[in-house]
Design a protein around this motif. Structure first.
Motif, PDB file in Angstrom:
ATOM      1  N   LEU A 196      30.347  27.177  40.428  1.00 54.61           N
ATOM      2  CA  LEU A 196      29.833  28.290  41.183  1.00 54.61           C
ATOM      3  C   LEU A 196      30.711  29.567  41.051  1.00 54.61           C
ATOM      4  N   GLY A 197      31.572  29.680  40.007  1.00 54.78           N
ATOM      5  CA  GLY A 197      32.386  30.780  39.772  1.00 54.78           C
ATOM      6  C   GLY A 197      33.897  30.640  40.057  1.00 54.78           C
ATOM      7  N   GLN A 198      34.783  31.570  39.667  1.00 61.83           N
ATOM      8  CA  GLN A 198      36.439  31.447  39.897  1.00 61.83           C
ATOM      9  C   GLN A 198      36.666  32.502  40.488  1.00 61.83           C
ATOM     10  N   ASP A 199      37.628  32.501  41.300  1.00 69.08           N
ATOM     11  CA  ASP A 199      38.473  33.796  41.979  1.00 69.08           C
ATOM     12  C   ASP A 199      39.771  33.814  41.169  1.00 69.08           C
ATOM     13  N   VAL A 200      40.382  34.866  41.346  1.00 67.41           N
ATOM     14  CA  VAL A 200      41.635  35.475  40.689  1.00 67.41           C
ATOM     15  C   VAL A 200      42.574  35.011  41.839  1.00 67.41           C
ATOM     16  N   ASP A 201      43.890  34.445  41.198  1.00 71.31           N
ATOM     17  CA  ASP A 201      44.829  34.093  41.844  1.00 71.31           C
ATOM     18  C   ASP A 201      45.839  35.348  41.760  1.00 71.31           C
ATOM     19  N   MET A 202      46.009  35.915  43.064  1.00 72.81           N
ATOM     20  CA  MET A 202      46.721  37.260  43.123  1.00 72.81           C
ATOM     21  C   MET A 202      47.952  37.240  43.337  1.00 72.81           C
ATOM     22  N   SER A 203      48.490  35.911  43.615  1.00 67.96           N
ATOM     23  CA  SER A 203      49.909  35.731  44.276  1.00 67.96           C
ATOM     24  C   SER A 203      50.960  36.718  43.735  1.00 67.96           C
ATOM     25  N   LEU A 204      51.210  36.621  42.391  1.00 69.81           N
ATOM     26  CA  LEU A 204      51.932  37.387  41.462  1.00 69.81           C
ATOM     27  C   LEU A 204      52.179  38.608  41.927  1.00 69.81           C
ATOM     28  N   GLY A 256      51.265  50.253  45.992  1.00 68.67           N
ATOM     29  CA  GLY A 256      49.995  51.087  45.351  1.00 68.67           C
ATOM     30  C   GLY A 256      48.896  50.105  44.640  1.00 68.67           C
ATOM     31  N   LEU A 257      49.171  49.041  44.703  1.00 69.16           N
ATOM     32  CA  LEU A 257      48.171  47.948  44.164  1.00 69.16           C
ATOM     33  C   LEU A 257      47.129  47.904  45.122  1.00 69.16           C
ATOM     34  N   VAL A 258      45.830  47.769  44.389  1.00 67.67           N
ATOM     35  CA  VAL A 258      44.572  47.751  45.390  1.00 67.67           C
ATOM     36  C   VAL A 258      43.830  46.522  45.043  1.00 67.67           C
ATOM     37  N   ALA A 259      43.582  45.389  45.843  1.00 71.32           N
ATOM     38  CA  ALA A 259      42.724  44.423  45.322  1.00 71.32           C
ATOM     39  C   ALA A 259      41.583  44.389  46.234  1.00 71.32           C
ATOM     40  N   GLU A 260      40.315  44.459  45.680  1.00 69.03           N
ATOM     41  CA  GLU A 260      38.905  44.508  46.371  1.00 69.03           C
ATOM     42  C   GLU A 260      38.039  43.886  45.525  1.00 69.03           C
ATOM     43  N   ASP A 261      37.245  43.241  46.412  1.00 64.29           N
ATOM     44  CA  ASP A 261      35.958  42.331  46.054  1.00 64.29           C
ATOM     45  C   ASP A 261      36.809  41.231  44.835  1.00 64.29           C
ATOM     46  N   GLY A 262      37.829  40.781  45.211  1.00 62.35           N
ATOM     47  CA  GLY A 262      38.463  39.464  44.624  1.00 62.35           C
ATOM     48  C   GLY A 262      39.050  39.939  43.283  1.00 62.35           C
ATOM     49  N   VAL A 263      39.059  41.537  42.945  1.00 66.25           N
ATOM     50  CA  VAL A 263      39.670  41.866  41.662  1.00 66.25           C
ATOM     51  C   VAL A 263      40.753  42.850  41.772  1.00 66.25           C
ATOM     52  N   VAL A 264      41.740  43.019  40.889  1.00 67.50           N
ATOM     53  CA  VAL A 264      42.380  44.230  40.960  1.00 67.50           C
ATOM     54  C   VAL A 264      41.991  45.406  40.630  1.00 67.50           C
ATOM     55  N   GLN A 265      41.782  46.534  41.414  1.00 71.88           N
ATOM     56  CA  GLN A 265      41.409  47.778  40.957  1.00 71.88           C
ATOM     57  C   GLN A 265      42.111  48.486  39.704  1.00 71.88           C
ATOM     58  N   VAL A 266      41.446  48.981  39.016  1.00 71.92           N
ATOM     59  CA  VAL A 266      42.113  49.778  38.077  1.00 71.92           C
ATOM     60  C   VAL A 266      41.293  51.002  37.638  1.00 71.92           C
ATOM     61  N   ASP A 267      41.961  52.037  37.208  1.00 70.78           N
ATOM     62  CA  ASP A 267      41.247  53.323  36.420  1.00 70.78           C
ATOM     63  C   ASP A 267      40.427  52.644  35.398  1.00 70.78           C
ATOM     64  N   ALA A 268      39.113  53.078  35.426  1.00 68.23           N
ATOM     65  CA  ALA A 268      38.185  52.351  34.384  1.00 68.23           C
ATOM     66  C   ALA A 268      38.538  53.092  33.236  1.00 68.23           C
ATOM     67  N   ALA A 269      39.049  54.272  33.247  1.00 71.09           N
ATOM     68  CA  ALA A 269      39.367  55.005  31.667  1.00 71.09           C
ATOM     69  C   ALA A 269      40.691  54.229  30.984  1.00 71.09           C
TER      70      ALA A 269
END
Ligand SMILES: Cc1cc2nc3c(=O)[nH]c(=O)nc-3n(C[C@H](O)[C@H](O)[C@H](O)COP(=O)(O)OP(=O)(O)OC[C@H]3O[C@@H](n4cnc5c(N)ncnc54)[C@H](O)[C@@H]3O)c2cc1C
Ligand SMILES: Cc1ncc(C[n+]2csc(CCOP(=O)(O)OP(=O)(O)O)c2C)c(N)n1
Ligand code: SF4
Ligand code: SF4
Ligand code: SF4
Ligand code: SF4
Ligand SMILES: [Mg+2]
Lengths: 339, 544, 420
Positions: B355-363, B369-382
């Motif tokens: 049924l899919g996997q989630d990210v382990d963000m413990s580290l 400044g780090l943003v985690a949203e929708d179960g993933v780490v947000q990055v500058d797309a460029a």
């Protein structure tokens, strides 16, 4: 005539093919091609005749190792290539008159034959071509052409067929197709443009002379064209090649569409591409991507009166019927297996 | 001896060159390089048309070198990439798309066979970058960083490199010797690997190795669970664990009847693995219809060929012992499954949840400044940079489609931006070249050549072994396939422009050097542009 | 070698001695026997190597000649009358291109009404076409002129028409002195073209020339013909040296030194005139005859010199410019500008009408008495003419002229009733 090697990307149809051995490439792809008809000529932008002439003469130059003389009829090709003080021709070339290119060719061939005999050769190594427009060929030069055929003089005659007297301002010739507007077949009256049921098919008339070789070709299929020139030059006696050369000016077409139009003329079946030897048709080029005549006609203002609100669908249908007749007669469809 | 020619009537050859017909021109042809749609659709940004050009000529080594400028894994790509490029391929509108992926595999395999190596970095920058995770994304970043000349250390929690390419994708699709060989080539570039080490605090690890920047690519490994009321006796497993255990000593015990719950590629891989492990029945239970299944249809097709069955429009509502309760669903107007209240039962030895996997963000805890949203780490797309300067992330843990190729693309983009960041620069955003759309081509010139199909393993062996299913192309078929490419938007030296110019106004510069317009004579008719098979010439207005 | 032979055959043999390399043939009386004779020589292998082409028209004949001449081959053809007109476009072209083709014109009337007999209308219609036109008085001269013609043409790069009276010369059996091959070879060097179609040195021949240079091109043609006026007598002299005979040249006078009356004429009629002159001289009339042997270029100075001391000139010509009068006369008059002599034109022999001694004596006596009209038609039947004119004045639909004329002279039974 198709190439024996099928090369996917570069295909059978492009001018060059970096993947082929040199000797199998077209003459036109070579940096060392003769450019027999050189830059600086005064043909209109996108002139099919200028292109066709270079294709043919370069191929003939290669086939003869540059031992070639040309006779040329009056017409666009002559006028745009040799206005004093500049000539575009790089081979020995003679323009005499509108209606006598074939006979002039015969004369050159006769002279060469005697010269060869005097030099103790069986045959001249120098060969002869004569060339002219459709008017200079199918109309005014027809007598000389037929005479050259009948005597089987050692000349390759090339007719650059742009379906009208272009040099004098686009009048009808016996190669002008039905419905086409020209300066003398105006788009007026109940049957606008050139009338149906007129005109003559000189390639077939040439076949009827039972000369060694007759072929038609277009500027859209260089491989075929060059192969035909090469074959023609490998033979002796009277030979005839009619090359379909769209004229942007006379046809009211975009200058960039010259080759496209030639392609469509063949693919619609309106211009059958075939070969004949000694009076028998030996090969036809099959239609690869069949198209209705509309696609071809629409690109040309000379047929504009057939379209639009006051169009003539029944005339288009008649033209389609001509194409269909050719397709049947020459077996142009792949399935029809008449090859 | 020259003739004493009669005045005016007889002229010398070459004299027309004095007439510069270029003056007639209102438009001029210009050679352009447009973006081939395949390239535009390659998530790793490969120059497909570029490497196919070399392959067409039979120069596979040059093709391979050209390819790996963007992606170090052609042999892997040729097996697991979902080849979106082929979906965009213009040739698809003629007959069938070019088998880009199969040629890529051929090149990858050929490179392994011939032992071709990457070019060593031209210089050492003295900078050090830490890469966390040796999945495709981390490996791609490490490769590109190293080629630029940075020192690279990769820390990987597992015992071997590859990430989901090893612990997810089954062997019958990606033989491990291929994976190992392509990773070894990266190691040979001078990348340092450290296995069996799990990064717990990214800033600490960076400090520990003395890294100037870091790239995080830890993937998504925590299996999602569905709420299924189940008695203890029910044998319920998760797909990732099952597939991961395939890499261990003992294969998982799934039994003779296996039900897989889910509709993605993972579900299919598990079902197919189950068949190979001896399950007589492998049934996928999926809520929606085949059309709506996220798994690729070709993968489903292969599974069906191998005897995998699918229960469409079904959910599992309960599990008890060896019996599952299934509810029939219907799709509503928006295509969402709705319960019908109709139930049936299904006997099974084990139920695998895919049924899919989630990210382990413990580290990442505590990184400012780090943003985690929708179960993933947000990055500058460029740039792939996170909110924390110098810390970049990509692959499954970052937003985007989750697949190997996207992960590799992220790794490349991150590497190039890390390099810029280390130099205190920001890469200028790439001005996208116009795409060479199908209608910019003149396809007449390409002769008909249907796609070459890759050989497949016979069905008997596909259900009894983990041998690779998909075969490779032979040299001859790969060459054929490469030559089917239309070279969209990029000159392939077909000589058409040179040949079709009625004014001999195109100068051929020789092999590889392309062409030039002789503006002295070009009348601007546009034939060259309209007869260029691949749309590499554009007519532009002359000013004035 | 002296032999008795037909004029056409003599010309054929002379042409063959010139070693032509290409001959184009199309039949038309009275030229046929010439090309037939040459054809036989080629076919029989006596004239070799040589290409003999049976073409489909005179237009093709001249066109083939253009091609072969431009390729450096010595080229010959022959025609007459309608044939000459049929090839006119190519005739102009050959001279415009400066190709040294030699062509015999077996002079014959031009229709309609179609008429196969001799007069000079055909050559005269081409007097401005840029060819050199030589006229032969006799069969001997005809054959001699052909040998000179090749030399002249090739030296000048200009085509030459050798005009000989149809039937009167072409079909007449006479004694001729036929030179041998060695003599001709000594006189006539191999053809070395000024311009030639040769892959080793390609040129474009036949460019389109606009207003910026056309006048010059035309003038240069004229200048070349003017130069030919010097070369023609020289060649005649060279010919005399090799063959020991007089032939060619620009003009030839007979008893003109003290003549008060000089008759000017071209071609075979000069022989008849010489006899007439002898008769009149015997009667004490100071009369002579001037034969114009080269009509183009027109030997203005030579004619003027010949006529300078006489009192009257009678141009006797077998050609006629409808609506004007004499054609030769017009040119001769030009030569007489500023010399005050009386001039008469006698149009004679049209369509083969015999020119008899009696008729000549009659008109010349009238001329000597200055009683001749300026324009006289020798032996014209005025009854017929006046009848027809009266009929035309009376009625619009007079019916076919020829038929009416025949009825008038009582030689015809009309096939249908004449309308009133
Ligand atoms: C069964 C299955 C089949 C698939 N098939 C395909 C396919 O055919 N084609 C395709 O394109 N994609 C496929 N995918 C998806 C694809 O595998 C992933 O999208 C891709 O591998 C993501 O790469 P990644 O580098 O981001 O992460 P991963 O491949 O997941 O790699 C992450 C790595 O980081 C390591 N790691 C995690 N945490 C730490 C830590 N804290 N410290 C150190 N190391 C750590 C992990 O051990 C792992 O090796 C499949 C996925 C699955 C599950
Ligand atoms: C005897 C003669 N009649 C008419 C002309 C005028 N003329 C010159 S070119 C030409 C038309 C040429 O038509 P075509 O042969 O088809 O050649 P194109 O110009 O179409 O290439 C005409 C009618 C001429 N030069 N000579
Ligand atoms: S009118 Fe037509 S044939 Fe003549 S130069 Fe122009 S395009 Fe060519
Ligand atoms: S034809 Fe070639 S260049 Fe074009 S999209 Fe397909 S693979 Fe790419
Ligand atoms: S026509 Fe051919 S050679 Fe010319 S630009 Fe296009 S692809 Fe290149
Ligand atoms: S085909 Fe030749 S003349 Fe026409 S636009 Fe191209 S380069 Fe210019
Ligand atoms: Mg024409």
């Amino acid at each position: 005539m198709t190439q024996p090697i099928k090369f996917y990307q570069t295909g059978t149809f492009t001018v060059g093919n970096r993947l082929l051995p040199e000797d199998l490439r077209t003459v036109q792809s070579s940096e060392a091609r003769d450019n027999s008809l050189n830059s600086g000529h005064r043909a209109c932008q996108g002139c099919g005749e200028a292109l066709g002439a270079r294709y043919v003469v370069d191929a003939a130059m290669r086939a003869t190792g540059g031992q070639l003389i040309a006779a040329n009829a009056t017409g666009c090709l002559e006028v745009f290539s040799t206005p004093y003080p500049e000539t575009s021709w790089q081979l020995p070339w003679l323009h005499s008159l509108f209606g006598n290119a074939a006979a002039v060719g015969s004369g050159i061939a006769a002279a060469l034959k005697v010269k060869a005999q005097k030099a103790g050769q069986a045959q001249s190594t120098i060969r002869v071509i004569a060339q002219g427009g459709d008017g200079g060929t199918t109309d005014i030069g027809f007598g000389c052409l037929s005479g050259m055929f009948e005597r089987n003089d050692d000349v390759l005659y090339i007719c650059y067929d742009n379906e009208g007297y272009m040099n004098t301002g686009v009048q009808r010739s016996s190669a002008t197709p039905p419905a086409a507007r020209t300066a003398t077949t105006q788009p007026l009256g109940p049957e606008p443009g050139a009338e149906f049921g007129k005109g003559k098919n000189v390639p077939l008339i040439a076949v009827a002379h039972e000369i060694p070789y007759v072929a038609t070709a277009t500027v859209a299929d260089l491989h075929d064209l060059e192969a035909k020139v090469e074959k023609a030059m490998s033979m002796h006696g009277a030979r005839y090649l009619q090359v379909f050369v769209p004229c942007p000016l006379g046809w009211g077409a975009a200058s960039c569409d010259t080759i496209r139009l030639a392609r469509l003329a063949r693919e619609t079946g309106l211009f059958p591409v075939f070969e004949a030897e000694n009076g028998e048709i030996t090969a036809v080029t099959k239609i690869r991507r069949p198209v209705p005549v509309d696609d071809y006609l629409r690109l040309q203002k000379r047929f504009a009166h057939l379209f639009g609100p006051k169009g003539h669908p029944e005339t288009i249908a008649r033209i389609q019927a001509m194409a269909d007749k050719n397709i049947k007669r020459f077996g142009l469809m792949a399935e029809e297996g008449a090859a | 001896m020259t003739m004493k020619k009669p005045f005016a009537i007889t002229l010398d050859p070459g004299s027309s060159l004095a007439n510069k017909t270029g003056a007639w021109r209102t438009e001029r042809p210009v050679y352009v390089d447009r973006l081939p749609p395949c390239n535009a659709e390659c998530p790793a940004g490969e120059d497909i048309q570029g490497w196919l050009y070399h392959a067409e000529g039979g120069d596979y080594q040059a093709a391979w070198h050209h390819l790996v400028r963007e992606n170090p894994f052609p042999a892997i790509m040729g097996r697991v990439c979902y080849h979106t490029c082929e979906g965009a391929c213009n040739r698809g509108q003629l007959d069938a798309a070019v088998g880009i992926n199969s040629v890529e595999r051929f090149l990858g395999d050929e490179a392994l066979k011939q032992g071709w190596q990457f070019d060593a970095p031209e210089l050492e920058t003295g900078k050090h970058v830490l890469v966390v995770g040796a999945g495709p994304s981390g490996l791609s970043a490490a490769y590109h960083l190293r080629r630029i000349g940075h020192r690279v250390t990769v820390i990987e929690a597992g015992e071997a490199p590859g990430g989901m390419m090893r612990f997810g994708i089954p062997k019958y699709r990606l033989p491990r010797d291929v994976l190992d060989a392509e990773v070894a080539r990266i190691a040979a570039l001078g990348v340092t690997f450290s296995y069996g080490e799990k990064v717990a605090d990214i800033r600490a690890s960076m400090a520990e190795v003395g890294a100037d920047a870091a790239y995080l690519a830890i993937g998504a490994h925590i299996a999602k669970r569905a709420f299924i009321p189940a008695k203890d006796s029910a044998h319920i497993l998760d797909a990732v664990a099952v597939l991961r255990s395939m890499e261990g000593e003992a294969p998982p015990m799934l039994g003779r009847r296996v039900v897989v719950y889910g509709g993605g590629n993972t579900a299919i891989d598990v079902a197919r693995t189950a068949r190979r492990l001896g399950a007589t029945e492998a049934i996928i239970v999926y809520r929606r219809t085949r059309e709506r299944m996220p798994a690729h249809d070709f993968e489903l097709e292969e599974a069906l060929e191998e005897g995998v069955k699918v229960k469409w429009l079904s959910t599992i509502t309960g599990a008890e012992g060896g019996t599952l309760t299934i509810e029939k669903m219907v799709l509503d107007g928006e295509g969402r499954p709705q319960p019908t209240g109709e139930f049936e039962t299904l006997d099974t030895d084990s139920l695998v949840l895919a049924l899919g996997q989630d990210v382990d963000m413990s580290l990442l805890s505590g990184v400012p400044g780090l943003v985690a949203e929708d179960g993933v780490v947000q990055v500058d797309a460029a740039t792939q940079m996170t909110g924390y300067p110098g810390l970049f992330a990509g692959g499954d843990m970052a937003p985007g489609t989750r697949n190997v190729t996207v992960a590799i693309g992220h790794g490349k983009r991150a590497a190039r931006n890390i390099d810029a960041w280390l130099r205190g620069e920001v890469l200028a955003p790439k001005v996208p070249k116009p795409v060479a759309a199908f209608d910019a081509l003149n396809p007449w010139y390409y002769s008909d050549a249907p796609k070459t199909l890759r050989p497949q393993l016979d069905i008997a062996r596909r259900t009894s072994s983990f041998d690779e299913v998909q075969g490779g192309l032979t040299e001859a078929t790969a060459l054929f396939e490469a030559r089917r490419c239309l070279s969209c938007g990029n000159c392939f030296e077909c000589d058409n422009c040179y040949g079709v110019c009625p004014d001999n106004a195109v100068i051929k510069l020789g092999p590889g050097l392309r062409f030039e317009i002789n503006l002295d004579y070009c009348k601007g008719c546009g034939i060259c542009a309209s007869e260029c098979p691949c749309g590499a010439i554009e007519m532009v207005l002359e000013e004035g | 070698m002296i032999k008795q032979t037909e004029g056409s055959q003599a010309v054929a043999e002379a042409v063959a001695l010139c070693r032509p390399e290409v001959i184009c043939a199309y039949p038309i009386s009275p030229q046929t026997h010439i090309v037939e004779g040459l054809g036989a020589l080629v076919k029989g292998g006596e004239l070799a190597p040589c290409e003999f082409l049976n073409v489909e028209s005179e237009f093709a004949a001249m066109s083939v000649a253009i091609g072969s001449s431009a390729t450096g081959a010595r080229t010959y053809t022959a025609t007459a009358s309608q044939g000459l007109l049929f090839m006119v476009e190519a005739v102009y072209n050959a001279s415009g291109l400066g190709l040294p083709i030699v062509m015999t014109v077996a002079n014959r009337a031009i229709g309609a009404p179609i008429n196969i007999w001799n007069d000079h209308s055909d050559s005269m219609s081409q007097r401005d076409c840029g060819w050199i036109q030589l006229f032969a008085e006799s069969n001997q001269e005809a054959l001699d002129l052909h040998i000179q013609a090749f030399k002249l043409a090739e030296e000048m790069s200009m085509p030459v028409m050798v005009c000989m009276d149809g039937f009167i010369l072409t079909h007449a059996y006479e004694q001729v002195d036929m030179p041998d091959q060695a003599q001709v070879d000594a006189f006539l060097p191999p053809y070395e073209p000024r311009q030639v179609l040769d892959p080793a040195e390609p040129v474009s021949i036949g460019a389109m020339v606009g207003p910026e240079a056309f006048m010059e091109v035309r003038y240069l043609a004229h200048a070349k013909q003017t130069m030919a006026l010097d070369r023609i007598p020289e060649i005649a002299a060279e010919f005399h040296e090799v063959f020991g005979r007089d032939a060619g040249g620009l003009v030839r006078g007979y008893r003109i030194e003290d003549a008060e009356t000089i008759v000017v004429a071209l071609g075979s009629v000069v022989g008849t005139l010489e006899e007439t002159i002898d008769t009149m001289r015997a009667e004490g009339v100071k009369i002579g005859v001037l034969s114009i042997r080269c009509f183009r270029p027109f030997p203005m100075a030579a004619v003027r010199a010949a006529l300078a001391r006489c009192a009257r000139v009678v141009v006797l010509e077998k050609s006629f410019a409808v609506g004007l009068g004499g054609i030769v006369s017009t040119d001769v008059r030009l030569a007489m500008v500023r010399i005050h002599v009386r001039g008469y034109t006698v149009v004679a022999g049209l369509g083969g009408r015999p020119i008899t001694q009696d008729s000549l004596l009659r008109v010349l006596r009238l001329a000597v008495a200055d009683e001749l009209k300026n324009l006289t038609f020798l032996d014209l039947d005025w009854d017929i003419v006046n009848n027809h004119l009266a009929r035309e004045a009376a009625s619009r639909r007079t019916g076919p002229i020829a038929e009416n004329l025949l009825r008038d002279i009582g030689a015809s039974a009309p096939t249908r009733k004449a309308r009133p």
